[in-house]
Design a protein around this motif. Structure first.
Motif, PDB file in Angstrom:
ATOM      1  N   ALA A  36       0.834  -1.201   0.000  1.00 29.46           N
ATOM      2  CA  ALA A  36       0.000   0.000   0.000  1.00 29.46           C
ATOM      3  C   ALA A  36       0.872   1.256   0.000  1.00 29.46           C
ATOM      4  O   ALA A  36       0.573   2.232  -0.695  1.00 29.46           O
ATOM      5  CB  ALA A  36      -0.927   0.000   1.210  1.00 29.46           C
ATOM      6  N   GLY A  37       1.946   1.226   0.755  1.00 28.36           N
ATOM      7  CA  GLY A  37       2.866   2.363   0.786  1.00 28.36           C
ATOM      8  C   GLY A  37       3.495   2.615  -0.567  1.00 28.36           C
ATOM      9  O   GLY A  37       3.653   3.771  -0.995  1.00 28.36           O
ATOM     10  N   GLU A  38       3.833   1.562  -1.284  1.00 27.27           N
ATOM     11  CA  GLU A  38       4.404   1.709  -2.623  1.00 27.27           C
ATOM     12  C   GLU A  38       3.374   2.309  -3.580  1.00 27.27           C
ATOM     13  O   GLU A  38       3.723   3.136  -4.438  1.00 27.27           O
ATOM     14  CB  GLU A  38       4.894   0.354  -3.160  1.00 27.27           C
ATOM     15  N   LYS A  39       2.117   1.924  -3.436  1.00 29.39           N
ATOM     16  CA  LYS A  39       1.064   2.475  -4.288  1.00 29.39           C
ATOM     17  C   LYS A  39       0.887   3.970  -4.035  1.00 29.39           C
ATOM     18  O   LYS A  39       0.675   4.741  -4.971  1.00 29.39           O
ATOM     19  CB  LYS A  39      -0.251   1.728  -4.066  1.00 29.39           C
ATOM     20  N   VAL A  40       0.982   4.361  -2.780  1.00 26.42           N
ATOM     21  CA  VAL A  40       0.879   5.780  -2.446  1.00 26.42           C
ATOM     22  C   VAL A  40       2.046   6.548  -3.063  1.00 26.42           C
ATOM     23  O   VAL A  40       1.853   7.625  -3.641  1.00 26.42           O
ATOM     24  CB  VAL A  40       0.817   5.985  -0.917  1.00 26.42           C
ATOM     25  N   LYS A  41       3.233   6.005  -2.961  1.00 27.82           N
ATOM     26  CA  LYS A  41       4.401   6.649  -3.561  1.00 27.82           C
ATOM     27  C   LYS A  41       4.213   6.818  -5.056  1.00 27.82           C
ATOM     28  O   LYS A  41       4.521   7.877  -5.621  1.00 27.82           O
ATOM     29  CB  LYS A  41       5.672   5.825  -3.316  1.00 27.82           C
ATOM     30  N   ASP A  42       3.711   5.768  -5.711  1.00 27.00           N
ATOM     31  CA  ASP A  42       3.481   5.836  -7.139  1.00 27.00           C
ATOM     32  C   ASP A  42       2.450   6.897  -7.508  1.00 27.00           C
ATOM     33  O   ASP A  42       2.593   7.587  -8.513  1.00 27.00           O
ATOM     34  CB  ASP A  42       3.020   4.473  -7.685  1.00 27.00           C
ATOM     35  N   ALA A  43       1.434   7.036  -6.678  1.00 25.45           N
ATOM     36  CA  ALA A  43       0.381   8.026  -6.938  1.00 25.45           C
ATOM     37  C   ALA A  43       0.948   9.446  -6.884  1.00 25.45           C
ATOM     38  O   ALA A  43       0.562  10.309  -7.663  1.00 25.45           O
ATOM     39  CB  ALA A  43      -0.757   7.866  -5.942  1.00 25.45           C
TER      40      ALA A  43
END
Length: 57
Positions: A47-54
């Motif tokens: 989830a943290g990686e998805k936030v970074k990508d966003a």
């Protein structure tokens, strides 16, 4: 670096699922708990990686 981290997190999540399954099969509550914790940790990192990508977009 992002793809590498995502892969590591997915592996951790999968290892947690395996540990949890082994714990279920052997009625080992400690193994079940460790598996659940490892799976949750991997999911949170994903989830943290998805936030970074966003925020990169």
């Amino acid at each position: 670096m992002g793809k590498t981290e995502k892969a590591k997190n997915k592996i951790q999540e999968t290892k947690g699922r395996i540990k949890e399954g082994v714990g279920d099969a052997t009625d080992n509550e400690s193994m079940q708990a460790k598996g659940k914790a490892e799976r949750a940790k991997g999911s949170l990192k994903q989830a943290g990686e998805k936030v970074k990508d966003a925020f990169k977009k």
